[in-house]
Scaffold this motif. Structure first.
Motif, PDB file in Angstrom:
ATOM      1  N   MET A   2       0.847  -1.188   0.000  1.00 37.98           N
ATOM      2  CA  MET A   2       0.000   0.000   0.000  1.00 37.98           C
ATOM      3  C   MET A   2       0.884   1.240   0.000  1.00 37.98           C
ATOM      4  SD  MET A   2      -2.770  -1.114   2.859  1.00 37.98           S
ATOM      5  CE  MET A   2      -4.278  -0.422   2.250  1.00 37.98           C
ATOM      6  N   PHE A   3       0.320   2.340  -0.477  1.00 37.58           N
ATOM      7  CA  PHE A   3       1.019   3.619  -0.485  1.00 37.58           C
ATOM      8  C   PHE A   3       0.386   4.524   0.567  1.00 37.58           C
ATOM      9  CE2 PHE A   3       1.984   7.904  -1.806  1.00 37.58           C
ATOM     10  CZ  PHE A   3       3.340   7.799  -2.080  1.00 37.58           C
ATOM     11  N   VAL A   4       1.227   5.227   1.324  1.00 39.87           N
ATOM     12  CA  VAL A   4       0.760   6.111   2.390  1.00 39.87           C
ATOM     13  C   VAL A   4       0.943   7.564   1.967  1.00 39.87           C
ATOM     14  CG1 VAL A   4       1.074   6.820   4.798  1.00 39.87           C
ATOM     15  CG2 VAL A   4       1.402   4.421   4.151  1.00 39.87           C
ATOM     16  N   PRO A  51      -3.982   1.665  -2.692  1.00 36.75           N
ATOM     17  CA  PRO A  51      -3.276   0.496  -3.243  1.00 36.75           C
ATOM     18  C   PRO A  51      -1.962   0.835  -3.949  1.00 36.75           C
ATOM     19  CG  PRO A  51      -5.617   0.362  -3.722  1.00 36.75           C
ATOM     20  CD  PRO A  51      -5.370   1.724  -3.147  1.00 36.75           C
ATOM     21  N   SER A  52      -1.840   2.055  -4.486  1.00 33.62           N
ATOM     22  CA  SER A  52      -0.608   2.433  -5.190  1.00 33.62           C
ATOM     23  C   SER A  52      -0.438   3.951  -5.151  1.00 33.62           C
ATOM     24  CB  SER A  52      -0.670   1.975  -6.653  1.00 33.62           C
ATOM     25  OG  SER A  52      -1.655   2.732  -7.345  1.00 33.62           O
ATOM     26  N   GLY A  83       5.095   7.388   1.121  1.00 29.81           N
ATOM     27  CA  GLY A  83       5.853   6.270   0.565  1.00 29.81           C
ATOM     28  C   GLY A  83       5.120   4.956   0.723  1.00 29.81           C
ATOM     29  N   ASP A  84       5.780   3.881   0.320  1.00 34.50           N
ATOM     30  CA  ASP A  84       5.196   2.547   0.388  1.00 34.50           C
ATOM     31  C   ASP A  84       5.187   2.043   1.826  1.00 34.50           C
ATOM     32  OD1 ASP A  84       4.718   2.273  -2.367  1.00 34.50           O
ATOM     33  OD2 ASP A  84       6.791   1.634  -2.709  1.00 34.50           O
ATOM     34  N   LEU A  85       4.083   1.437   2.212  1.00 39.80           N
ATOM     35  CA  LEU A  85       3.938   0.835   3.534  1.00 39.80           C
ATOM     36  C   LEU A  85       4.523  -0.569   3.481  1.00 39.80           C
ATOM     37  CD1 LEU A  85       2.705   0.864   6.401  1.00 39.80           C
ATOM     38  CD2 LEU A  85       0.616  -0.033   5.376  1.00 39.80           C
ATOM     39  N   HIS A  86       5.481  -0.836   4.353  1.00 37.79           N
ATOM     40  CA  HIS A  86       6.126  -2.142   4.371  1.00 37.79           C
ATOM     41  C   HIS A  86       5.656  -3.023   5.517  1.00 37.79           C
ATOM     42  CE1 HIS A  86       8.852  -1.217   1.095  1.00 37.79           C
ATOM     43  NE2 HIS A  86       8.992  -0.023   1.640  1.00 37.79           N
TER      44      HIS A  86
END
Length: 96
Positions: A2-4, A51-52, A83-86
């Motif tokens: 997911m993107f934050v 989602p992106s 940024g991307d959620l890890h």
């Protein structure tokens, strides 16, 4: 993945919260996957996931969000792609 992204609303947090709750009430069930609303010295910061990055950019700059913000009585936010959620850990009980 997911993107934050973050939405920064300027004002007094206590005055912005009722409008924020109206905003959330306007979205259909299940539309919000992961969202954090934090009171800050300058207002509210809302961390939201999409989602992106492309979907975040389309949503955050789109007419649907703009209309929903106006209907809820929220000012236009400063939008910040994060940024991307890890990894995330979420308790079973959500608070409001």
């Amino acid at each position: 993945m997911m993107f934050v992204g973050a939405y920064h609303f300027d004002g007094h947090a206590d005055e912005l919260l009722p409008a924020f709750h109206r905003l959330l009430d306007g979205f259909p069930p299940g539309a919000v996957q992961l969202l954090l609303c934090v009171g800050t010295a300058s207002g509210l910061t809302v961390f939201d996931t999409c989602p992106s990055r492309a979907e975040f950019e389309a949503f955050s700059g789109g007419d649907t969000l703009r209309a929903a913000l106006a209907a809820a009585g929220l000012p236009r936010p400063r939008v910040e792609p994060i940024g991307d959620l890890h990894h995330a850990v979420v308790a079973e009980k959500a608070s409001r």
